[in-house]
Design an enzyme around this catalytic site. Sequence first.
Site, mmCIF file in Angstrom:
data_model
loop_
_atom_site.group_PDB
_atom_site.id
_atom_site.type_symbol
_atom_site.label_atom_id
_atom_site.label_comp_id
_atom_site.label_asym_id
_atom_site.label_seq_id
_atom_site.Cartn_x
_atom_site.Cartn_y
_atom_site.Cartn_z
ATOM 1 N N ASP A 67 54.255 -12.878 -56.672
ATOM 2 C CA ASP A 67 53.682 -13.625 -56.048
ATOM 3 C C ASP A 67 53.578 -13.745 -54.342
ATOM 4 O O ASP A 67 54.836 -13.018 -54.485
ATOM 5 C CB ASP A 67 53.981 -15.007 -56.965
ATOM 6 C CG ASP A 67 53.128 -15.986 -56.319
ATOM 7 O OD1 ASP A 67 52.349 -15.558 -56.156
ATOM 8 O OD2 ASP A 67 53.918 -16.961 -55.895
ATOM 9 N N TYR A 160 41.849 -12.393 -32.789
ATOM 10 C CA TYR A 160 41.594 -12.047 -33.968
ATOM 11 C C TYR A 160 42.319 -11.064 -33.162
ATOM 12 O O TYR A 160 43.587 -9.746 -33.423
ATOM 13 C CB TYR A 160 40.386 -11.070 -34.533
ATOM 14 C CG TYR A 160 40.199 -10.629 -35.991
ATOM 15 C CD1 TYR A 160 41.169 -10.439 -36.730
ATOM 16 C CD2 TYR A 160 40.009 -9.077 -35.228
ATOM 17 C CE1 TYR A 160 41.098 -10.085 -37.305
ATOM 18 C CE2 TYR A 160 40.013 -7.921 -36.370
ATOM 19 C CZ TYR A 160 40.300 -8.678 -37.326
ATOM 20 O OH TYR A 160 40.221 -7.199 -38.790
ATOM 21 N N LYS A 164 45.981 -8.249 -33.862
ATOM 22 C CA LYS A 164 45.861 -6.972 -34.322
ATOM 23 C C LYS A 164 46.011 -5.529 -33.304
ATOM 24 O O LYS A 164 46.814 -4.938 -33.242
ATOM 25 C CB LYS A 164 44.076 -6.943 -34.389
ATOM 26 C CG LYS A 164 44.104 -6.978 -35.898
ATOM 27 C CD LYS A 164 44.624 -6.113 -36.697
ATOM 28 C CE LYS A 164 44.219 -6.629 -37.838
ATOM 29 N NZ LYS A 164 45.029 -6.237 -39.446
#
Length: 254
Positions: A67, A160, A164
């Site tokens: 998990d 974004y 990155k």
Amino acid sequence: MLNAVGQAQHVLLLGGTSEIGLAIVAELASRGGNPTVTLAARQDSPRIDAAVTEVTAAGAGQVRLVDFDARDTSSHPDVIDAAFQDGDVDVAVVAFGTLGDQEQLWQDHAAAVESAQINYTAALSVGVLLGQHLKAQGHGTIIALSSVAGQKVRRSNFVYGASKAGMDNFYLQLGEALRDSGVSVTVVRPGQVRTKMTEGLGEAPLTVNKEDVAQAAVSAALEGQRSVFVHKAFGPISFVLQHIPAPIMRRLSF
């Protein structure tokens, strides 16, 4: 240990339902060796059963589930401990992330913070832990899924892209830090990839398939490359973009 033809005994995928991550695992499993595959993903994900089926069909000998919630960094030490509890990990693939609505992200505080937490903070969190576990075992490979968006952060997707960029540079330097320990790191930089995450977006130039990413990632890892552009044209394109002045970049439509 990842051998000369790309066979591994144990592959860990962080982002266990990622289409690109699963393609990388499938590429590794298809090379033989019946590896154990550990899929780290949210166990309530509706895609987990399909992920198990996919890697089993590709040649995994055993599939383990752990998990994993990328946003819950406090749980990450236990996640990585669980992934390594049955022995060494030969290849760890870091392939989780979120794209999001790029115009919303820079105007919505909660959305922007969540994007950065998943795409950068969580990636750094598991990277530190993976580095220490692999260093302790004395071998292993990390394949970190980055993006060409991090090479030149642009107005069109700068939240974004900035995340990155941080993730990309962290894993590059993690590889340098681990260089003398028997551990290697390969940063993989695709452009747009045909997956569910990009459905509905206009197809960008140099778009590739997930299988192209997988083949490039595994080949680069086997060759010990620090980084690889999935489409070779992105190398020179990124170099040129680094040197374009801001006033000219404003006139470009991408």
